[in-house]
Design an enzyme around this catalytic site. Structure first.
Site, PDB file in Angstrom:
ATOM      1  CE  LYS A   1      -4.229   1.280  -0.283  1.00 21.18           C
ATOM      2  NZ  LYS A   1      -5.073   0.830  -1.384  1.00 21.18           N
TER       3      LYS A   1
ATOM      4  CB  SER B   1      -8.389   1.029  -3.072  1.00 20.35           C
ATOM      5  OG  SER B   1      -7.009   0.835  -2.918  1.00 20.35           O
TER       6      SER B   1
END
Length: 584
Positions: free
Chosen positions: A191, A383
């Site tokens: 991430k 996401s």
């Protein structure tokens, strides 16, 4: 005193005149717009369907919101779905004899270019010709144009063929130097949205994912270009590495282009192909004009709705991007509309607010209880964009879709060091241990950090929970391919994040099949609003200034400006992919 009142009166008269002129102008423009909208274009015999620099390819109606303050009508927004339908229609249209691709700086997403290429290849099966012409040609324009029977280049032109790259700006030392603190909480070693604030170089994990992603995309694209131009793959790599496209003569030598000629000579070549006389005018038809020429289809009772989820996901209301309040209203309308027998959710989003994504997913799950819900991924489904797809009966992805990024992060800036260096300190009086949980000067309290960490972890577990349910996998299996990592659509299919590789059209066909429909119409949401509807919908000072600024600095720059300055976009845990890729 007389002079004073005279000046005041003159100013009042001036304002009245300006208002009157403005009103008359609006009426004239509205009338002209209405008249032009009623006129159906006529397509002449021996016409050429032409993709030129005036055509701006968009994915959804949300990208085509009219703006009264954009005083230019040079570009025509055309939805990719309509373009593909136009090419399919042109294949059987006796008046359309070929396609001409004449755009140097084409800006379109990976999946849009792939779909256009596939549609043009199918068009060529009709026996009709496809030519392409370029001056200084961008890589996306050449990727599309290389599918043509002949590629013609200007003698003083060039082709910007160089491969793909991604450069990340790292700011940790900059932040340290100027005393900017950042409290970062994330789940997922991939991430990397917050990585530039954590270090001064690229992590091995981020380098791995970006390298894999770019090589996946370039492998597909370069193979298609080489095949279309009949160049050996090894030789094509040499051509790209050596930047041979820069020199016109080398483009001919290495088979990137077929001929060098001026634009007027290119037009004459097409006229000769069509056996037109010198006095005859070459009829080139733009995509926007050709689409308007189609016969109106009858209003079929059974319909499939395409619900476009394009842009960043936010809470609240808004007329662009994906704002939860507006989007949920559209979902409920579709759920209650008896004419709509199935829904195709077209996702083109890097994610955004975790809270807003969760709200949207819930409503989509309710809709799925009433009718089939099929998902089609565009350029991005990462996401929060991937999260909202977890209500689907089936997920279609394009090979080059940026997919996954199953991860969560939070980032909170504070300015204690820079404030202290400049003689500023901050002290608070509180009633509870964490009443002043966040301070712009002192940052987040230890208790606040602990709870925010739990919040991020809880959000990640909730994310994975819905993926487990939809993808029929274990937590360990999803966690292994999650961790915030972004995959290409091709790899997403291999690891089970999507069901099929296919286009929006493929998703619509499957939705019709699942709803047992043979004869149906298409309806799209959100509905497009005109420039005048937008102008009068929120006619206040802030709305007008917003549109003026946006038109001046551009939509992408304004989005960055808004994310920095608007508190609404800085609240809560985020499900957002760390980057967006554009081919240049």
């Amino acid at each position: 005193m007389k002079s004073f009142f005279k000046n005041v009166l003159a100013n009042i008269v001036a304002v009245i005149i300006i208002a009157a002129v403005f009103s008359i102008t609006l009426i004239m423009i509205i009338a002209a717009s209405a008249l032009s909208g009623d006129q159906k274009p006529t397509i002449k015999e021996k016409s050429i369907l032409t993709l030129d620099f005036k055509t701006n390819i968009i994915d959804s109606p949300a990208e085509d919101q009219g703006d009264f303050f954009a005083f230019s009508d040079k570009q025509k927004n055309v939805m990719i779905y309509d373009m593909l339908e136009a090419i399919k229609n042109a294949k059987a249209d006796d008046k359309i004899k070929g396609i001409s691709i004449e755009t140097d700086g084409l800006r379109a997403g990976f999946t849009q270019l792939d779909d256009l290429r596939a549609a043009i290849q199918d068009f060529k099966k009709s026996g009709k010709f496809v030519y392409a012409y370029g001056n200084v040609v961008s890589q996306p324009a050449y990727y599309l144009g290389s599918v043509a029977d002949q590629y013609i280049l200007n003698p003083a032109g060039g082709i910007d063929l160089k491969g793909l790259s991604m450069e990340v700006l790292y700011m940790k030392s900059f932040a340290d130097k100027y005393g900017i603190g950042l409290q970062i909480i994330r789940h997922g070693k991939y991430k990397s949205a917050v990585e530039p604030f954590m270090r001064d170089d690229m992590s091995p994990e981020n380098k791995e994912q970006l390298s894999t992603l770019l090589n996946d995309i370039w492998s597909v694209n370069s193979t298609k270009i080489a095949a279309s131009r009949k160049i050996d793959t090894a030789q094509f790599r040499t051509v790209v590495d050596s930047l041979y496209g820069t020199i016109p003569e080398l483009t001919i030598q290495h088979k990137l282009a077929d001929r060098l000629m001026q634009k007027s000579e290119y037009d004459q070549m097409i006229k000769t192909k069509l056996q037109l006389k010198d006095k005859d005018k070459l009829s080139k038809v733009s995509f926007s004009k050709y689409i308007k020429s189609f016969d109106e289809k009858s209003d079929k009772s059974d319909r499939i709705a395409i619900l476009y989820a394009s842009g960043t996901i936010y809470n609240g209301e808004g007329y662009q991007d994906i704002f939860a309040d507006n989007f949920v209203k559209d979902i409920k309308k579709l759920a209650d509309n008896d004419k709509v027998k199935a829904v195709v959710l077209r996702v083109n989003s890097p994610g955004g607010s975790a809270n807003a994504s969760d709200e949207i997913l819930f409503e989509l799950q309710q809709l799925k209880k009433k009718k089939p819900l099929v998902v089609s991924f565009g350029d991005y489904a990462a996401s929060g964009g991937y999260y909202i797809a977890m209500a689907a009966d089936k997920i279609y992805s394009e090979p080059n879709t940026l997919t996954g990024s199953i991860g969560v992060f939070g980032m909170i800036p504070y300015f204690k060091e820079i404030a202290n260096k400049n003689g500023l300190t901050s002290h608070a009086v509180t009633t509870n241990a964490n009443s002043n949980m966040y301070s712009a000067i002192n940052g987040v309290t230890p208790g606040g950090v602990a709870m925010l960490t739990k919040s991020v972890e809880q959000t990640y577990k909730r994310f994975v929970h819905f993926v487990i349910e939809n993808r029929k996998k274990t937590f360990e299996q999803i966690d292994e391919i999650g961790g915030g990592r972004v995959w290409s659509g091709t790899r997403a299919k291999q690891i089970g994040l999507v069901d099929e590789l296919g286009s929006l059209q493929d998703a619509v066909k499957f939705a019709a099949q699942k709803a047992n429909l043979k004869d149906y119409g298409i309806t799209t949401y959100p509905k497009k609003t005109t420039a005048f509807e937008q102008l009068f919908k929120n006619l206040d000072e802030n709305e007008i200034s917003t549109r003026l600024i946006k038109n001046k600095i551009g939509a992408d720059n304004y989005k960055l400006f808004e994310q920095i300055t608007n508190p609404k976009f800085q609240q809560g845990v985020m499900m957002q992919t760390p980057f967006q890729i554009k081919i240049d």
